[in-house]
Scaffold this motif. Structure first.
Motif, short mmCIF file in Angstrom:
data_model
loop_
_atom_site.label_atom_id
_atom_site.label_comp_id
_atom_site.label_asym_id
_atom_site.label_seq_id
_atom_site.Cartn_x
_atom_site.Cartn_y
_atom_site.Cartn_z
N GLY A 57 0.83 -1.20 0.00
CA GLY A 57 0.00 0.00 0.00
C GLY A 57 0.86 1.25 0.00
O GLY A 57 1.70 1.44 -0.86
N GLY A 58 0.67 2.09 1.01
CA GLY A 58 1.42 3.34 1.10
C GLY A 58 2.70 3.24 1.90
O GLY A 58 3.30 4.25 2.25
N THR A 59 3.12 2.01 2.20
CA THR A 59 4.37 1.84 2.96
C THR A 59 5.32 0.90 2.22
O THR A 59 4.92 0.14 1.35
N LEU A 60 6.58 1.00 2.60
CA LEU A 60 7.61 0.10 2.10
C LEU A 60 8.16 -0.68 3.28
O LEU A 60 8.43 -0.10 4.34
N PRO A 91 18.32 10.72 5.17
CA PRO A 91 17.86 9.81 6.22
C PRO A 91 16.35 9.65 6.21
O PRO A 91 15.61 10.59 5.92
N VAL A 92 15.90 8.44 6.51
CA VAL A 92 14.48 8.11 6.59
C VAL A 92 14.20 7.60 7.99
O VAL A 92 14.93 6.73 8.48
N THR A 93 13.17 8.12 8.62
CA THR A 93 12.78 7.65 9.94
C THR A 93 11.71 6.58 9.78
O THR A 93 10.62 6.86 9.26
N PRO A 94 11.99 5.35 10.18
CA PRO A 94 10.99 4.28 10.05
C PRO A 94 9.76 4.55 10.91
O PRO A 94 9.85 5.13 11.99
N LEU A 95 8.61 4.11 10.42
CA LEU A 95 7.38 4.17 11.21
C LEU A 95 7.45 3.15 12.34
O LEU A 95 6.82 3.31 13.38
N GLY A 96 8.20 2.09 12.10
CA GLY A 96 8.39 1.05 13.10
C GLY A 96 9.40 0.03 12.61
O GLY A 96 9.69 -0.04 11.42
N GLU A 97 9.96 -0.73 13.54
CA GLU A 97 10.89 -1.80 13.22
C GLU A 97 10.51 -3.05 14.00
O GLU A 97 10.21 -2.96 15.19
N VAL A 108 17.56 -10.12 12.01
CA VAL A 108 16.94 -9.70 10.76
C VAL A 108 15.80 -8.77 11.14
O VAL A 108 14.92 -9.14 11.91
N ILE A 109 15.85 -7.55 10.60
CA ILE A 109 14.92 -6.49 10.99
C ILE A 109 14.10 -6.06 9.79
O ILE A 109 14.64 -5.91 8.69
N GLN A 110 12.80 -5.86 10.00
CA GLN A 110 11.96 -5.29 8.96
C GLN A 110 11.50 -3.92 9.44
O GLN A 110 10.83 -3.80 10.47
N ALA A 111 11.91 -2.89 8.71
CA ALA A 111 11.54 -1.52 9.02
C ALA A 111 10.43 -1.09 8.06
O ALA A 111 10.53 -1.32 6.85
N THR A 112 9.39 -0.48 8.60
CA THR A 112 8.30 0.04 7.78
C THR A 112 8.53 1.52 7.56
O THR A 112 8.74 2.27 8.51
N VAL A 113 8.49 1.93 6.29
CA VAL A 113 8.78 3.30 5.90
C VAL A 113 7.61 3.82 5.07
O VAL A 113 7.09 3.10 4.21
N ALA A 114 7.19 5.06 5.32
CA ALA A 114 6.13 5.66 4.52
C ALA A 114 6.65 5.91 3.10
O ALA A 114 7.74 6.44 2.92
N LYS A 115 5.88 5.49 2.10
CA LYS A 115 6.27 5.71 0.71
C LYS A 115 5.75 7.08 0.28
O LYS A 115 4.57 7.35 0.38
N PRO A 116 6.66 7.94 -0.19
CA PRO A 116 6.20 9.25 -0.66
C PRO A 116 5.23 9.10 -1.85
O PRO A 116 5.41 8.22 -2.69
N VAL A 117 4.22 9.97 -1.89
CA VAL A 117 3.25 9.93 -2.99
C VAL A 117 3.92 10.37 -4.29
O VAL A 117 3.69 9.81 -5.35
N ASP A 118 4.74 11.39 -4.18
CA ASP A 118 5.48 11.89 -5.33
C ASP A 118 6.93 11.99 -4.92
O ASP A 118 7.21 12.56 -3.86
#
Length: 131
Positions: A57-60, A91-97, A108-118
């Motif tokens: 969706g809107g996250t990576l 730098p990107v601040t993760p929404l969570g890890e 092994v870490i999965q970081a959720t990052v907001a995907k820019p719309v543009d």
């Protein structure tokens, strides 16, 4: 890092240029410094299958490995809309890890990052430095 490098390469018989931070003596595409940061073996070809980016969706979801014994390193996530422009990485601040696995030496870490719309394309990378 220096003690790890010395222990790994002391008896390897490799030429000195193959033991530098940026060398890749096993040819797996990972430089020695990143092998250390990810807790891979620099003399055995590793398949970094536990790393990558997936869109949801809107996250990576950015997945990476961390060497838990590498207390001398700082890890951060960077993003850019351009792969080739070195100054565009920020730098990107993760929404969570979330830790996906942890065997006491490697996490092994999965970081959720907001995907820019543009822009429509957005790239992530792991930056690892020795402060």
């Amino acid at each position: 890092y220096a003690s790890w490098r010395d222990a790994i390469f002391a008896t390897s018989g490799l030429a000195p240029e193959q033991t530098t931070d940026t060398a890749d003596p096993d040819g797996d595409g990972l430089r020695n410094f990143l092998e250390y940061a990810s807790n891979f073996k620099p003399l055995l070809g590793d398949q970094p299958s536990q790393t990558g980016v997936e869109q949801d969706g809107g996250t990576l979801a950015f997945t990476y490995r961390r060497n838990l014994h590498a207390l001398d390193l700082d890890y951060s996530i960077q993003g850019s809309s351009q792969l080739a422009e070195s100054l565009s990485w920020a730098p990107v601040t993760p929404l969570g890890e979330v830790p996906l696995s942890d065997d006491g030496t490697t996490r092994v870490i999965q970081a959720t990052v907001a995907k820019p719309v543009d822009p429509p394309c957005y790239f992530l990378r792991l930056k690892v430095v020795s402060p």
